[in-house]
Design an enzyme around this catalytic site. Structure first.
Site, PDB file in Angstrom:
ATOM      1  N   LYS A  13       0.518  -1.415   0.041  1.00 30.50           N
ATOM      2  CA  LYS A  13      -0.323  -0.493   0.094  1.00 30.50           C
ATOM      3  C   LYS A  13       0.608   1.506  -0.133  1.00 30.50           C
ATOM      4  O   LYS A  13       1.720   1.372   0.811  1.00 30.50           O
ATOM      5  CB  LYS A  13      -1.289   0.359   1.546  1.00 30.50           C
ATOM      6  CG  LYS A  13      -2.384  -0.940   1.656  1.00 30.50           C
ATOM      7  CD  LYS A  13      -3.176  -1.066   0.321  1.00 30.50           C
ATOM      8  CE  LYS A  13      -4.206  -1.663   0.327  1.00 30.50           C
ATOM      9  NZ  LYS A  13      -4.813  -2.290   1.173  1.00 30.50           N
ATOM     10  N   ARG A  20      -3.532 -10.258   4.401  1.00 33.11           N
ATOM     11  CA  ARG A  20      -4.239  -9.953   2.985  1.00 33.11           C
ATOM     12  C   ARG A  20      -3.054  -9.359   2.092  1.00 33.11           C
ATOM     13  O   ARG A  20      -3.100  -8.145   2.149  1.00 33.11           O
ATOM     14  CB  ARG A  20      -5.858  -9.160   2.764  1.00 33.11           C
ATOM     15  CG  ARG A  20      -6.041  -8.933   1.442  1.00 33.11           C
ATOM     16  CD  ARG A  20      -7.149  -8.219   0.797  1.00 33.11           C
ATOM     17  NE  ARG A  20      -7.733  -8.339  -0.002  1.00 33.11           N
ATOM     18  CZ  ARG A  20      -7.777  -7.309  -1.040  1.00 33.11           C
ATOM     19  NH1 ARG A  20      -6.670  -6.615  -1.366  1.00 33.11           N
ATOM     20  NH2 ARG A  20      -8.323  -7.675  -2.451  1.00 33.11           N
TER      21      ARG A  20
END
Length: 270
Positions: A220, A250
């Site tokens: 991210k 995840r």
């Protein structure tokens, strides 16, 4: 269904994007055969869950029609269900996609809009017993923006949001015990990285919901560097998340994450 205990170890959820425009691996697994190969590879690497998404939700992503999303994910799920008994998750905010997936044997639903993207989603899911991931996002739709959202207390905001979405889902008939909580990461929270860092640092403040916590820091934008150089940062974020109460990670890099998660768990329970 109930998620497996896994001897107390956090579960690793492998990301399988069958989209042309995913921020990290767009187009690599768009063909069902390539998607199947990657999914089975992740299972061998230690994935407990495979999360298949047919619509990107990152900044700059585009709306996908129901027809296109179904054509992307359903053939993959049909192939996967024949090849493995691993837990399958559909990453969607469309009720019709979720229902098609559940009806062919998919086990859980991951909705990045937390039941806001489709007004029929909650009532549709109430008829099933599948776990439902609800994620905090500053944006009400799956179209995430790059706004540098500011917070007086990001954890309090996320807590209030998740509490509200749980209450909404319960009113629509979803049992509270079915929810999995995702505090959001990166642009879903803010383009200012400090808020994702604060969420990881204070993740244990979400434990009193008494529900599983899923964290998706993988590659991210709050992790410094180009996307292809964010592995170490992703692993560090996963390690901190596990230490602070995450039960599901995840990620894109399954094998490396599995090793880190197992080591952190061993240290914590030594």
């Amino acid at each position: 269904m109930n998620l497996p205990d896994n001897n107390g170890k956090p579960l690793v959820m492998g990301i399988l994007n069958v989209t042309p425009d995913s921020f990290s691996d767009g187009g690599k697994y768009a063909h069902p055969d390539k998607a199947l190969k990657r999914a089975l590879e992740m299972v061998r690497e230690g994935a407990d869950i495979i999360d298949v998404g047919g619509e990107s939700s990152g900044p700059g992503s585009q709306d996908v029609s129901l027809k296109d999303e179904l054509e992307r994910v359903i053939p993959v799920f049909e192939k996967l269900r024949k090849e493995t008994d691993v837990i399958l998750s559909v990453d969607t905010c469309k009720a019709d996609v979720a229902l098609h997936a559940l009806n062919i044997g998919v086990d859980m639903v991951n909705d990045v809009t937390a039941l806001r993207g489709d007004p029929t989603m909650a009532q549709a899911l109430a008829k099933y017993d599948a776990p439902v991931v609800i994620m905090y996002s500053k944006d009400p739709s799956a179209r995430t923006t790059r706004e540098p959202q500011q917070y007086d207390d990001v954890v309090a905001t996320v807590r209030d949001f998740l509490s509200d979405r749980i209450e909404y889902g319960v009113r629509q008939g979803i049992k509270k015990s079915r929810f999995i909580l995702d505090p959001g990461m990166g642009a879903f929270v803010s383009s200012d990285p400090k808020y994702s860092l604060q969420l990881l640092n204070r993740l244990d403040e979400l434990k009193d919901f008494g529900l599983p916590i899923l964290v998706g820091p993988s590659r991210k934008s709050f992790i410094p560097g180009p996307i292809e150089e964010r592995l170490e940062g992703s692993l560090a974020a996963c390690a901190v998340a596990v230490m602070n109460g995450a039960g599901i990670l995840r990620v894109h890099d399954v094998q490396q994450t599995r090793r880190v998660v197992d080591m952190v768990h061993a240290i914590m329970h030594s």
